[in-house]
Structures are given as structure tokens and as C-alpha cells.
Write an enzyme that holds these catalytic residues in place. Structure first.
Site, PDB file in Angstrom:
ATOM      1  N   ASP A 140       0.871  -1.180   0.000  1.00  0.00           N
ATOM      2  CA  ASP A 140       0.000   0.000   0.000  1.00  0.00           C
ATOM      3  C   ASP A 140       0.905   1.226   0.000  1.00  0.00           C
ATOM      4  O   ASP A 140       1.840   1.314   0.808  1.00  0.00           O
ATOM      5  CB  ASP A 140      -0.899  -0.004   1.242  1.00  0.00           C
ATOM      6  CG  ASP A 140      -1.732   1.256   1.362  1.00  0.00           C
ATOM      7  OD1 ASP A 140      -2.583   1.482   0.485  1.00  0.00           O
ATOM      8  OD2 ASP A 140      -1.538   2.018   2.340  1.00  0.00           O
ATOM      9  N   ASP A 142       1.251   5.251   0.522  1.00  0.00           N
ATOM     10  CA  ASP A 142       0.609   6.421   1.132  1.00  0.00           C
ATOM     11  C   ASP A 142       1.533   7.625   0.948  1.00  0.00           C
ATOM     12  O   ASP A 142       2.203   8.065   1.870  1.00  0.00           O
ATOM     13  CB  ASP A 142       0.333   6.141   2.612  1.00  0.00           C
ATOM     14  CG  ASP A 142      -0.457   7.260   3.285  1.00  0.00           C
ATOM     15  OD1 ASP A 142      -0.842   8.217   2.592  1.00  0.00           O
ATOM     16  OD2 ASP A 142      -0.658   7.181   4.502  1.00  0.00           O
TER      17      ASP A 142
END
Length: 380
Positions: A140, A142
Site C-alpha cells: 500500500d 501512502d
């Protein structure tokens, strides 16, 4: 008669099995994501306190970016946390554990890491090396924020817009190599800012083709006016302001299908000081850099224990924004947050608009599972 009975039985069994498989496939297809961020940056995680059966994904926050490489700043505790998080799959075999790279404090080097073909390949390889080493399920990203200033001191460039897309292409290529080795499917997701500026400074239609899910951070909305930070809709009189609904529409307009969008929920509050008591502080001018807000707010557990209808604060409900808030008329401090009612409405919104699911920051801000239980009830 025996043959006829057997044939009919076979046909009925086949039809029933087909319907059952179809329904099962539909249920699996319609299963919503419930993704919780877990803060490993603090040290050892109390994994035994995580209710794995109510989650589909855990994003482990955070992995740092250093010298164009994904980097475990706290290797000793991170490795222990990864091992223990993987043990949750004994409770929920379908649970996916992802590393989340960056965050507000560790995004300063993303622009450098994504700048050149060689730096992108290094970053992609080191990201995937971590999930390979610790037997995790995906990456992920970010990045706060491409082509825009996030935390003071962050490097950002106009080229970030294109490089953001190219970075994901390289990570996906590395994940595909790993999939060929292991025969497993690995996820690639991104947490994205909920602002129009984020959409403007990225190529979301192209990014969406590469990613499995896009998690819109529909929280931390702010401005010079006292308002909500994680509202579903705008307040009355603030129709042009930020809201989860507007962020969702912006990403859909940019070419992201709703089936890849995950709506954000805040398991914490933010405090602001209003200049006046008018309208219980809502939509009033904000006292910037206020000292009165220090120590006010926190995770939902703290809000419930110390602030909701306590210590001079009264709970109010904004029926237009579909959001709660607290106001102390003596100090003029306004606290904006998500509660069970607003979370329920967000979960229903996800179902209404056929979105992928809901995610939240941060798991341990709600130790009694007040908010998680609502999500679980509505989406499962």
C-alpha cells in the site's frame, strides 16, 4: 423408473448446485472490504487485541522511504509484528496483510524515489522484497502528496504527477514476478488525499488500471472555518466545502470505478477553537494555532471516556453533513469526529454506491470496537 428417477435427481442436483455456486460467487464478489490501519511505528503491536474476524485487510503503518528504497526503520519490532499479524490468519484465513509505505511523516523522499527509471525500479524491488521476506500479501502506498507539499520539508516536483503512475507500474511488475514464483495473488493499493488538488496532480484513471483498490482519505478536512474533518456531506452554508461524498465524486469523475474505491472513516477526533459561540461553533471563523485545543480530542475511546457529553462538552448532530460534533461553550473548542451513527451512514453509503468497502485510521483508537462493530453489522 429407477433410471428416470436417477436422471431427474441428477438434473435437480445439478441445477441446485449451479444456483448455490452462483449465489456463493455473488456473495464473494459482493463482499465488502473492511481495512484497518495498524500503527507499527510505535513499536510492538498488541496483535492479540485485533478482532481478525471483522477485518478483511490490515495495512501495517509504516514503512519508510530512504535512498530510493523501501526501508524498515524498526526492523526488530516490525519483523515481530509481521510474524504475529500473520498468525491472525489462523482465525481468519482470508485476511490480507499489507505494508503501507510513507504516511504523513515518511513521505519526504517519495519524489526522489519515483524520479528516474533506476530509482523507481529500486523502490519497487525493495518494496516487494519486504513482502516476500515476511510472507505478506501486498503493498500500500501512502504518498502525501505527489506534486504538492505535505509535511514541511517534503520534496515535491511537477514531474510527480507522471512519476506517480510510473512508480505503480514498476511495483506491479515486481509483484507479477513474485506471483510467478509463488502462484499467489498480491495486492497493490494506495491511500490518496481526498482533495481536488490530489486528483489534479495525479493521473487517477491510469493509476486505477494498475491498482487493486484506492483508499480515499476522507478525513483531515480543514480550513480557516470551524467545520467537520470527516463529514459524509457538506454542512449547510458550506456546500462548496469538503466532504466524503464530494471526494468520491471527484475520483469517479477522474476515471476511477466505484468498485475500486474504499471510503475512509476516522476513529479519532480533531479539535478546533471557534472565535464565537454562534451556532455552537459550526461554520464560524477558526482561531488558528489555538492553545486551547491542546489535549482536547484523541481516539474514539478517549472521546467516549472524557469528552462526549462530559467536561463541558455537549454532543450535537449536523443533519446536513451527517456528522457529529462536540462543543464547549466556555472554551469555544469544537471537536469533530466519527461516531456509531455517522459510521453506520458511511457504511450504507458504500453499499448504495457499490464501492469496494471502508477503511479506517487507526485500529487501536477504538479499543472497545464501538465503531468496528457497526461496520461489521452493516457490511457483513
Amino acid at each position: 423408473m429407477k433410471f428416470k428417477f436417477t436422471a431427474i435427481t441428477f438434473i435437480l442436483t445439478f441445477i441446485f448446485s449451479t444456483i448455490l455456486l452462483t449465489n456463493t460467487s455473488a456473495q464473494n464478489k459482493n463482499k465488502f472490504i473492511v481495512n484497518g490501519y495498524v500503527g507499527g511505528y510505535r513499536g510492538l503491536v498488541k496483535v492479540e487485541d485485533i478482532d481478525a474476524q471483522k477485518l478483511t485487510h490490515i495495512n501495517y503503518a509504516f514503512v519508510n522511504v530512504k535512498d530510493s528504497a523501501a526501508f524498515l526503520t524498526n526492523l526488530k519490532t516490525d519483523s515481530t509484528n509481521f510474524r504475529k499479524l500473520n498468525e491472525l490468519k489462523k482465525i481468519n484465513p482470508d485476511l490480507k496483510i499489507l505494508i503501507s509505505i510513507g504516511g504523513w511523516s515518511w513521505s519526504e523522499n517519495f519524489s526522489d524515489a519515483a524520479l528516474t527509471p533506476s530509482s523507481r525500479k529500486l523502490f519497487a524491488k525493495t518494496s516487494v522484497d519486504i513482502i516476500k521476506q515476511f510472507n505478506l500479501d501486498g503493498v500500500d502506498i501512502d504518498w502525501e502528496y505527489p506534486a504538492m507539499r505535505g509535511e514541511e520539508g517534503n520534496v515535491y516536483r511537477p514531474q510527480d504527477k507522471e512519476n506517480f503512475t510510473l512508480m505503480f507500474k514498476d511495483i506491479r511488475a515486481e509483484l507479477s514476478k513474485l506471483e510467478a514464483e509463488t502462484g499467489r495473488k498480491y495486492l497493490l493499493t494506495a491511500a490518496v488525499g481526498g482533495s481536488k488538488s490530489f486528483v489534479k496532480n495525479t493521473e487517477m484513471a491510469e493509476v486505477a488500471k494498475i491498482l487493486d483498490y484506492i483508499l480515499i482519505m476522507t478525513y483531515d478536512y480543514g480550513g480557516k472555518t470551524v467545520n467537520h474533518h470527516t463529514n459524509l456531506f457538506p454542512s449547510k452554508g458550506m456546500e462548496s466545502g469538503s466532504s466524503a461524498h464530494q471526494s468520491t465524486l471527484d475520483f469517479m469523475a477522474a476515471g476511477v470505478p466505484p468498485s475500486k474505491l474504499v471510503l475512509g472513516a476516522a476513529f479519532y477526533g480533531k479539535s478546533r477553537e471557534a472565535e464565537t459561540k454562534t451556532n455552537n461553533g459550526l461554520n464560524q471563523p477558526q482561531v488558528l494555532q489555538s492553545k486551547a485545543v491542546s489535549g482536547q480530542s484523541g481516539g474514539f475511546g478517549k472521546l467516549k471516556t472524557e469528552f462526549i457529553n462530559k467536561n463541558g462538552y455537549k454532543r450535537h448532530w449536523d443533519r446536513h453533513a451527517k456528522a457529529p460534533y462536540l462543543f464547549n461553550p466556555e472554551t469555544k473548542v469544537f471537536i469533530t469526529y466519527d461516531d456509531k451513527r455517522s459510521i453506520k451512514l458511511k457504511a450504507r453509503y458504500v453499499k448504495k454506491y457499490n464501492m469496494a468497502g471502508i477503511f479506517f485510521w487507526e485500529y487501536f483508537n477504538d479499543p472497545d470496537e464501538n465503531l468496528l462493530n457497526v461496520i461489521d453489522k452493516v457490511l457483513n
